[in-house]
Write an enzyme that holds these catalytic residues in place. Structure first.
Site, PDB file in Angstrom:
ATOM      1  N   HIS A  51       0.858  -1.199   0.006  1.00  0.00           N
ATOM      2  CA  HIS A  51      -0.033  -0.126   0.117  1.00  0.00           C
ATOM      3  C   HIS A  51       0.831   1.252   0.015  1.00  0.00           C
ATOM      4  CE1 HIS A  51       0.564  -0.703   4.464  1.00  0.00           C
ATOM      5  NE2 HIS A  51       0.700   0.551   4.583  1.00  0.00           N
TER       6      HIS A  51
HETATM    7  P1  TYD Z   1      -1.829  -4.456   7.911  1.00  0.00           P
HETATM    8  O1  TYD Z   1      -2.410  -2.879   7.410  1.00  0.00           O
HETATM    9  O2  TYD Z   1      -2.295  -5.593   7.215  1.00  0.00           O
HETATM   10  O3  TYD Z   1      -0.306  -4.220   8.199  1.00  0.00           O
HETATM   11  P2  TYD Z   1       0.796  -4.536   6.985  1.00  0.00           P
HETATM   12  O4  TYD Z   1       0.859  -2.915   6.337  1.00  0.00           O
HETATM   13  O5  TYD Z   1       2.351  -4.524   7.771  1.00  0.00           O
HETATM   14  O6  TYD Z   1       0.422  -5.510   5.935  1.00  0.00           O
HETATM   15  O7  TYD Z   1      -2.333  -4.100   9.461  1.00  0.00           O
HETATM   16  C1  TYD Z   1      -2.709  -5.699  10.273  1.00  0.00           C
HETATM   17  C2  TYD Z   1      -3.781  -5.284  11.307  1.00  0.00           C
HETATM   18  O8  TYD Z   1      -3.432  -4.267  12.125  1.00  0.00           O
HETATM   19  C3  TYD Z   1      -5.057  -4.731  10.435  1.00  0.00           C
HETATM   20  O9  TYD Z   1      -6.098  -5.335  11.074  1.00  0.00           O
HETATM   21  C4  TYD Z   1      -5.082  -3.280  10.688  1.00  0.00           C
HETATM   22  C5  TYD Z   1      -4.276  -3.276  12.041  1.00  0.00           C
HETATM   23  N1  TYD Z   1      -3.406  -2.055  12.388  1.00  0.00           N
HETATM   24  C6  TYD Z   1      -4.193  -1.196  13.425  1.00  0.00           C
HETATM   25  O10 TYD Z   1      -5.198  -1.122  13.965  1.00  0.00           O
HETATM   26  N2  TYD Z   1      -3.243   0.028  13.633  1.00  0.00           N
HETATM   27  C7  TYD Z   1      -2.088   0.237  12.889  1.00  0.00           C
HETATM   28  O11 TYD Z   1      -1.504   1.275  13.394  1.00  0.00           O
HETATM   29  C8  TYD Z   1      -1.736  -0.513  11.913  1.00  0.00           C
HETATM   30  C9  TYD Z   1      -0.678  -0.206  11.077  1.00  0.00           C
HETATM   31  C10 TYD Z   1      -2.561  -1.701  11.753  1.00  0.00           C
END
Ligand code: TYD
Length: 129
Positions: A51
């Site tokens: 992303h």
């Molecule tokens: P995700 O966006 O999949 O992480 P990455 O970018 O590493 O692939 O995030 C994993 C989970 O954590 C998703 O359910 C969203 C949650 N999350 C939060 O609640 N707060 C945060 O600051 C972040 C980065 C993720």
């Protein structure tokens, strides 16, 4: 070297006890930290991210282990390898990021200038401007 992100040496105080690295406003941090999270315990072969952010700035430090971060915008794509707790990668808005090859002991600390906001995510790579 990185063009899409900025690699920054983090001031580190070393003595006979070991090392202490500092990221602060007025030093290496260009923003006030409103959120910190860290990625750890990554299963073998897993890649994360995929992303960009509309407004968010992030400062990433691989405080343990190693990770290959892929950065991309409309003009190009590059790999940045992080494996030192005294080096940070600043990633601004509009840059696609992927995290690959996280070692089993990788702890990737991310400091950000905003709270978690799903509306700030760009998850469609075609929408990179
Ligand atoms: P995700 O966006 O999949 O992480 P990455 O970018 O590493 O692939 O995030 C994993 C989970 O954590 C998703 O359910 C969203 C949650 N999350 C939060 O609640 N707060 C945060 O600051 C972040 C980065 C993720």
């Amino acid at each position: 070297m990185s063009n899409l992100g900025q690699l920054i040496e983090i001031p580190t105080h070393g003595d006979e006890r070991g090392s202490l690295s500092v990221a602060e406003i007025g030093g290496v941090l260009p923003f006030v930290v409103r959120r910190a999270y860290w990625i750890h315990g990554t299963k073998p072969g897993v890649a994360r991210g995929f992303h960009a952010h509309r407004k968010l700035n992030q400062f990433c430090v691989c405080v343990s282990g190693s990770v290959r971060i892929v950065l991309e915008d409309a003009k190009g794509r590059e790999d940045v390898f992080l494996n030192r707790p005294d080096r940070g990668l600043l990633i601004g808005p509009g840059v696609w990021r992927e995290m690959h090859d996280l070692s089993a002991d990788c702890v990737l600390l991310v400091l950000a200038d905003g709270e978690y906001d799903e509306a700030d995510y760009v998850r469609d790579r075609q929408k990179l401007t």
